[in-house]
Every structure is written in C-alpha cells, then in structure tokens.
Scaffold this active site. Structure first.
Site, PDB file in Angstrom:
ATOM      1  N   TYR A 166       0.835  -0.987  -0.172  1.00 59.24           N
ATOM      2  CA  TYR A 166       0.548   0.135  -0.237  1.00 59.24           C
ATOM      3  C   TYR A 166       0.470   1.428   0.231  1.00 59.24           C
ATOM      4  O   TYR A 166       0.445   1.926  -1.301  1.00 59.24           O
ATOM      5  CB  TYR A 166      -0.747   0.078   1.334  1.00 59.24           C
ATOM      6  N   ASP A 167       2.167   0.998   1.219  1.00 59.63           N
ATOM      7  CA  ASP A 167       2.884   2.532   1.539  1.00 59.63           C
ATOM      8  C   ASP A 167       3.595   2.535  -0.086  1.00 59.63           C
ATOM      9  O   ASP A 167       3.738   3.848  -0.970  1.00 59.63           O
ATOM     10  CB  ASP A 167       4.071   1.655   2.124  1.00 59.63           C
ATOM     11  N   GLU A 168       3.751   1.959  -0.926  1.00 59.60           N
ATOM     12  CA  GLU A 168       4.701   1.765  -1.674  1.00 59.60           C
ATOM     13  C   GLU A 168       3.960   2.125  -2.975  1.00 59.60           C
ATOM     14  O   GLU A 168       4.314   2.855  -3.898  1.00 59.60           O
ATOM     15  CB  GLU A 168       5.992   0.686  -1.658  1.00 59.60           C
ATOM     16  N   ARG A 222     -10.254  -0.847  10.234  1.00 62.67           N
ATOM     17  CA  ARG A 222      -9.934   0.582  11.108  1.00 62.67           C
ATOM     18  C   ARG A 222      -9.765   0.846  12.050  1.00 62.67           C
ATOM     19  O   ARG A 222     -10.779   0.497  13.321  1.00 62.67           O
ATOM     20  CB  ARG A 222     -10.154   1.841  10.063  1.00 62.67           C
ATOM     21  N   VAL A 223      -9.169   1.409  12.994  1.00 61.68           N
ATOM     22  CA  VAL A 223      -8.875   1.745  14.324  1.00 61.68           C
ATOM     23  C   VAL A 223     -11.173   2.404  14.973  1.00 61.68           C
ATOM     24  O   VAL A 223     -11.240   1.772  16.288  1.00 61.68           O
ATOM     25  CB  VAL A 223      -8.603   2.643  14.887  1.00 61.68           C
ATOM     26  N   PRO A 231       2.809   2.998  11.971  1.00 62.78           N
ATOM     27  CA  PRO A 231       3.714   4.412  12.578  1.00 62.78           C
ATOM     28  C   PRO A 231       3.057   4.868  14.164  1.00 62.78           C
ATOM     29  O   PRO A 231       1.994   4.769  14.569  1.00 62.78           O
ATOM     30  CB  PRO A 231       2.780   5.277  11.899  1.00 62.78           C
ATOM     31  N   ARG A 291       0.780  10.102  14.417  1.00 62.52           N
ATOM     32  CA  ARG A 291       0.466  10.500  12.490  1.00 62.52           C
ATOM     33  C   ARG A 291      -0.697  11.940  13.161  1.00 62.52           C
ATOM     34  O   ARG A 291      -1.603  12.121  13.935  1.00 62.52           O
ATOM     35  CB  ARG A 291      -0.384   9.633  11.743  1.00 62.52           C
TER      36      ARG A 291
END
Length: 322
Positions: free
Chosen positions: A144-146, A185-186, A273, A276
């Site tokens: 996802y990030d890259e 998701r949180v 992370p 954020r």
C-alpha cells in the site's frame, strides 16, 4: 455540468464524493470492482438520472468519455490491502497508469487520492508535504505505502512529460458513515466492539497517535483541491490536525456509547506508525480549507450510523416459529 469519473466510487469516500458531485449538478460515472466498495453505499444514488455505475477493475484500461477523473480506487485498510498485496500494488500502479493514460487522451484534469502512509513511520512530526517519509519498502504494509508512492511518481512524471493537469492529495485518517464494520480501521473497530460490549483491542500501549478527519470535511477538501487553478498540483495534506492517542479514542467511544467494554492491549503490528498528524498549512493557504467537525461530534454521527446498520441486521434475522 461536467461528466465526472470516480474510480472506487462505491467505496467509503467515493460514495460521499458521488453524492456531493450530484448535488452540485454534475453527472457521475462510478467505476468500482466492489472488492471493498459496496452497492449499499450507492443504493440511494442508483435512481438518480445523472448517476451511472459500472463494475470495473482499473488494473484494466477503461475507455469512457468524461471531463474529470477522481482516482480513488484502492483498498485502504490493512486487513483489505494485505489480503492480496500483489493486487494492491497493481491497483495503485497499473490503475494510475490506466487512469493517467485516459486523462492524457482526453486532455482532462485528474486527481489522485494518495495517503498519509507515504510518510511511513515518520521521523518528522507533524508531517509537512516536503517530508520524504520513512517507509519500509519490503514490509507487510509496503504494498500500500509504496504503491501509493509510485502512483504519485507517475502523476508527476505525466505532469512534467505530458503537461497533464494533475492534483495529488494525501489523505489522513478519515471516518464517518459508509465505513465497513469489519474493515480493521481503528474507529470502526472500537465502535463495533463498544456497541457489542466487547473488549476494545488496542495494539501497543495506546500512546501511539492518529488524527481523525470526518468524511464531510475530507470531501470538501478534495473538491476544493480539484477546483483550484491548474498551477496547483499538490501534493497537499488533507486531514484534521487534532491529535489523539488510541487510549483517548477508546475512552471517548466507550463514553459516547455507554458501553460496558473494557480495554485490552496486544502487540503493535510490524511497521505501524507511532505518530500521525498532518501539517495542513498548505491546505489553509492554497485551498482556504480546514476541517470543521470536531472528533466528538463526528464520532456521534458515526456511532449513529453503525447503530442504524445493526438495527437493520436485527430486522433481517428470521423469526423462529413454534
């Protein structure tokens, strides 16, 4: 009136954007392969005369005639993007290539929904757009990030090489109605656990922070960026600079739901992370935008949404006879 393509249009953000564009008098072509998007998100729009839905995976070319493109297609939660990491990377990279190619052919403007995850586990806090990030290129989140980082590269190469009109926004944590209850998701996790009086699971010691932007604010920022002059390419951070620990979020949700839930702690996932928070100075200056909905107000609206979804599920359970 413009005819506007939204890829990922049946998803969490895409469905809200579809409604806003229709309300503003535009035609919307919603393309989604329904991997994480849902028909129920766009069900109220299907009868609208200016709304059209097509089931399509943007890793394959799409040949349509439109005036603008919002490229939102991508799984966005770890549970979904790690389910098939190769396909996740393809969606970001091949999807960007296909949509940029379409925009180039039609000579139209295109917006890329990028992400704060391009900053990785940041060594700079809060994160300005000038920060290059701290991303593990071979970790479980890298698909996802890259993928999103590569998509940004492609957008700016098309801008420099082909003079394409581009907009790149980096989306920070967003929440609100149309989130999936099981997306990992949180905010949705905590709310569903609280509504069921289950233990609320915090990964790590609860000191890691996130900034939560209510979906209506996010869509306003996205629309504002798309409608700036062509000289504004981004990237621009769109998010809420309010910063909260996971423990603060869990305690607030327990309070707002009157839940009996207790808090339990588990090990932090790899490359998660620790901090954020967006620096939105650029959005304030260039777009005259900043979020308006405070966390408690947004959480109340989101809790109401999930409660209504649970009520519908109860009504669908067959009654036992005899």
């Amino acid at each position: 009136m413009k005819r506007i393509l939204i890829t990922g249009g049946a998803g969490f953000l895409g469905s809200h954007l579809s409604k806003k564009l229709l309300d503003n008098g535009h035609e919307v072509l919603c393309a989604d392969n329904l991997f994480t998007g849902r028909r129920q998100n766009i069900a109220p729009l299907l009868d609208h005369p200016n709304f059209e839905f097509i089931r399509h995976d943007i890793t394959n070319p799409l040949y349509v005639e439109v005036d603008e493109i919002y490229n939102l297609a991508s799984p966005a939660s770890p549970i979904h993007y790690q389910f098939d990491p190769v396909q996740t990377t393809k969606t970001s990279v091949l999807g960007a290539i296909n949509m940029l190619g379409l925009a180039k052919r039609l000579k139209i403007k295109i917006l890329q929904a990028s992400t704060s995850e391009v900053y990785g586990d940041p060594a700079v806090h809060p994160q300005p757009e000038s920060y290059w990030g701290n991303v593990n290129p071979i970790g479980p989140r890298a698909c996802y990030d890259e993928g999103k980082r590569c998509a940004e590269t492609l957008f700016f190469d098309y801008y420099r090489q082909h003079n394409l009109k581009i907009k790149v926004m980096r989306i920070f944590n967003t929440y609100g109605p149309h989130m999936q209850a099981n997306d990992g998701r949180v905010v949705s996790n905590f709310i569903m656990q609280a509504l069921h009086n289950e233990s609320i699971t915090i990964y790590g010691d609860g000191s890691q922070t996130r900034s939560f932007c209510y979906v209506d604010d996010l869509i306003e920022g996205m629309y504002a960026l798309m409608n700036t002059g062509d000289h504004v390419t981004g990237p621009i951070n769109i998010g809420n600079p309010g910063e909260f620990t996971m423990l603060e979020l869990a305690e607030t949700i327990i309070e707002l739901t009157n839940s009996k839930s207790k808090i339990t702690f588990k090990p932090l996932p790899i490359d998660d992370p620790k901090l954020r928070r967006p620096d939105i100075s650029k959005a304030r200056e260039v777009l005259n935008w900043e979020p308006k909905v405070q966390l408690r107000e947004g959480l109340e609206k989101t809790i109401d949404y999930f409660q209504s979804q649970l009520a519908k599920e109860v009504k669908l359970v067959p009654l036992k006879v005899g």
